[in-house]
Design an enzyme around this catalytic site. Structure first.
Site, PDB file in Angstrom:
ATOM      1  N   ASP A  49      33.481  13.615  27.539  1.00 16.73           N
ATOM      2  CA  ASP A  49      33.454  12.345  27.973  1.00 16.73           C
ATOM      3  C   ASP A  49      34.972  11.646  27.699  1.00 16.73           C
ATOM      4  O   ASP A  49      35.755  11.881  26.555  1.00 16.73           O
ATOM      5  CB  ASP A  49      32.768  11.351  26.825  1.00 16.73           C
ATOM      6  CG  ASP A  49      32.797   9.709  26.893  1.00 16.73           C
ATOM      7  OD1 ASP A  49      31.906   9.025  27.336  1.00 16.73           O
ATOM      8  OD2 ASP A  49      33.752   9.124  26.488  1.00 16.73           O
ATOM      9  N   TYR A  54      42.472   6.345  27.983  1.00 14.82           N
ATOM     10  CA  TYR A  54      43.075   7.286  27.096  1.00 14.82           C
ATOM     11  C   TYR A  54      44.161   8.170  27.426  1.00 14.82           C
ATOM     12  O   TYR A  54      44.834   9.084  26.776  1.00 14.82           O
ATOM     13  CB  TYR A  54      41.804   8.406  26.975  1.00 14.82           C
ATOM     14  CG  TYR A  54      40.515   7.921  26.167  1.00 14.82           C
ATOM     15  CD1 TYR A  54      40.393   6.652  25.888  1.00 14.82           C
ATOM     16  CD2 TYR A  54      39.349   8.810  26.506  1.00 14.82           C
ATOM     17  CE1 TYR A  54      39.096   6.163  25.400  1.00 14.82           C
ATOM     18  CE2 TYR A  54      38.119   8.281  25.805  1.00 14.82           C
ATOM     19  CZ  TYR A  54      38.016   7.018  25.492  1.00 14.82           C
ATOM     20  OH  TYR A  54      36.990   6.425  24.965  1.00 14.82           O
ATOM     21  N   LYS A  79      35.804   6.302  32.629  1.00 11.11           N
ATOM     22  CA  LYS A  79      35.723   4.861  32.424  1.00 11.11           C
ATOM     23  C   LYS A  79      36.869   3.753  33.101  1.00 11.11           C
ATOM     24  O   LYS A  79      37.796   4.394  33.259  1.00 11.11           O
ATOM     25  CB  LYS A  79      35.800   4.433  30.875  1.00 11.11           C
ATOM     26  CG  LYS A  79      34.619   5.430  30.174  1.00 11.11           C
ATOM     27  CD  LYS A  79      34.719   4.940  28.803  1.00 11.11           C
ATOM     28  CE  LYS A  79      34.027   5.966  27.941  1.00 11.11           C
ATOM     29  NZ  LYS A  79      34.751   7.258  27.543  1.00 11.11           N
ATOM     30  N   HIS A 112      34.242   0.000  31.049  1.00 10.90           N
ATOM     31  CA  HIS A 112      34.666   0.414  29.620  1.00 10.90           C
ATOM     32  C   HIS A 112      34.473  -0.896  28.420  1.00 10.90           C
ATOM     33  O   HIS A 112      33.769  -0.603  27.674  1.00 10.90           O
ATOM     34  CB  HIS A 112      36.199   0.804  29.609  1.00 10.90           C
ATOM     35  CG  HIS A 112      36.530   1.703  28.232  1.00 10.90           C
ATOM     36  ND1 HIS A 112      37.465   2.523  28.234  1.00 10.90           N
ATOM     37  CD2 HIS A 112      35.867   1.799  27.138  1.00 10.90           C
ATOM     38  CE1 HIS A 112      37.651   3.266  27.343  1.00 10.90           C
ATOM     39  NE2 HIS A 112      36.517   2.980  26.406  1.00 10.90           N
TER      40      HIS A 112
END
Length: 279
Positions: A49, A54, A79, A112
Site C-alpha cells: 500500500d 508518500y 492513491k 486519499h
C-alpha cells in the site's frame, strides 16, 4: 522466490479479492523504499500500500521489478492526492503513478481524502470509474470517507467504492462508520492499525496479559483483533524482524472475552486529521 504469506483474500463488491494482510509504506523515505519493500516481498508480503503523496512510488516499483514474482500474485494500491481532485486531474494522476510504479495497472486506486471544501470528489470518482473500465485500476475505492461522503457517491455515481480505508485501531474502532458501509459491501481497511506509535501497546489495559496467554506480542494481538473482524490491515515498519513478527498472526485466535476486552478500549481517540477538515 519466497513463499507468499498465508493471508486470506477477502471478496470485494466488484468480484476481485484483496489479501487481508499487507505492508504499508507511509513515511518510508524514497531512498529507503526499494530496500524496505524488497525485504517485505522477501518476507512473503504480496499486498503493498503506497500513495502519490508518500513520494516513494518509484522505490516501490523498483522493488517489485527486482523480484521474480508473477504480477497476478501481487496486490498494489496507490492513491489520488487531494490536490489532484477533479475529473481531468484524476485522469492524469493515475497514469503518472503507474509510470512511477512501472506497472500497467494497479489492483486498487483510492481517493486519499474526500477534501469536502474542494467539492470535487464526485467528479474524481467518475474519473475513477472510467479508469477502472479502461483497465488502469482493477478496483477503486476511497479513504477517510464519512457516511455523508459515501451517500453522495450512492446518489451521484454509477458504482460504490470497493474499499474505504480509514483510521482504525483499538482506541478508535469506528463502529458506526463500519456499520454504515458494511451493508453496502464496502470493505474496511485500517490505517494506523497499531496507533502509529502514539501510544504504548503493552500499556493498553489487558493487552500484555492477552499477549502472554497466546505467546504473542502486543502488536500481534492487535493485528489479530483487526483480522478477526474481517478488516484489511497493512502495518508499516522499517525493521525486517518486525515485518516477520507482524506476519506471524495466523496461528492464534482471540476468544470472545478477549475480543470484548479489546472492544472496551475504544475511547473515540482519533490520532489523525478529521476528514471534514483535511482539504
Amino acid at each position: 522466490m519466497s513463499a507468499a504469506l498465508p493471508a486470506p483474500r477477502i471478496a470485494l463488491n466488484d468480484g476481485h479479492r484483496i489479501p487481508q494482510l499487507g505492508f504499508g509504506v507511509f513515511q518510508v523515505s524514497p531512498d529507503e523504499a526499494e530496500r524496505i519493500v524488497g525485504e517485505a516481498l522477501d518476507a512473503g508480503y504480496r499486498h503493498i500500500d503506497t500513495a502519490m503523496i508518500y513520494g516513494n512510488e518509484e522505490g516501490v516499483g523498483r522493488a517489485i521489478a527486482s523480484r521474480d514474482i508473477p504480477r497476478d500474485e501481487l496486490f498494489i494500491t496507490t492513491k489520488l492526492f487531494r490536490g489532484d481532485h477533479g475529473h481531468n486531474n484524476a485522469l492524469r494522476a493515475l497514469p503518472a503513478s503507474l509510470e512511477r510504479l512501472g506497472l500497467d495497472y494497479v489492483d486498487l486506486y483510492l481517493i486519499h481524502w474526500p477534501a469536502p471544501a474542494r467539492n470535487a470528489y464526485v467528479d474524481s470518482w467518475r474519473a475513477f470509474e472510467q479508469m477502472r473500465n479502461e483497465g488502469l485500476a482493477r478496483s477503486i475505492g476511497v479513504c477517510n470517507f464519512l457516511p455523508e461522503h459515501l451517500a453522495r457517491l450512492q446518489s451521484d455515481a454509477e458504482t460504490l467504492p470497493a474499499v474505504n480505508q480509514i483510521e482504525l485501531h483499538p482506541l478508535f474502532a469506528q463502529r458506526d462508520l463500519r456499520a454504515y458501509q458494511e451493508p453496502l459491501g464496502i470493505v474496511t481497511e485500517s490505517w494506523a492499525p497499531l496507533g502509529q506509535g502514539k501510544y504504548v501497546l503493552d500499556e493498553l489495559p489487558g493487552i500484555a496479559e492477552i499477549a502472554r496467554r497466546h505467546g504473542k506480542s502486543a502488536a500481534q494481538v492487535i493485528l489479530g483483533w483487526h483480522l478477526q473482524q474481517g478488516l484489511v490491515v497493512f502495518p508499516k515498519t522499517v525493521r525486517r524482524e518486525r515485518m516477520i513478527e507482524n506476519a506471524d498472526v495466523f496461528d492464534f485466535v482471540l476468544d470472545d472475552a478477549e475480543m470484548a476486552q479489546l472492544a472496551r478500549l475504544d475511547s473515540g481517540t482519533r490520532i489523525g486529521a478529521h476528514p471534514r477538515e483535511r482539504n
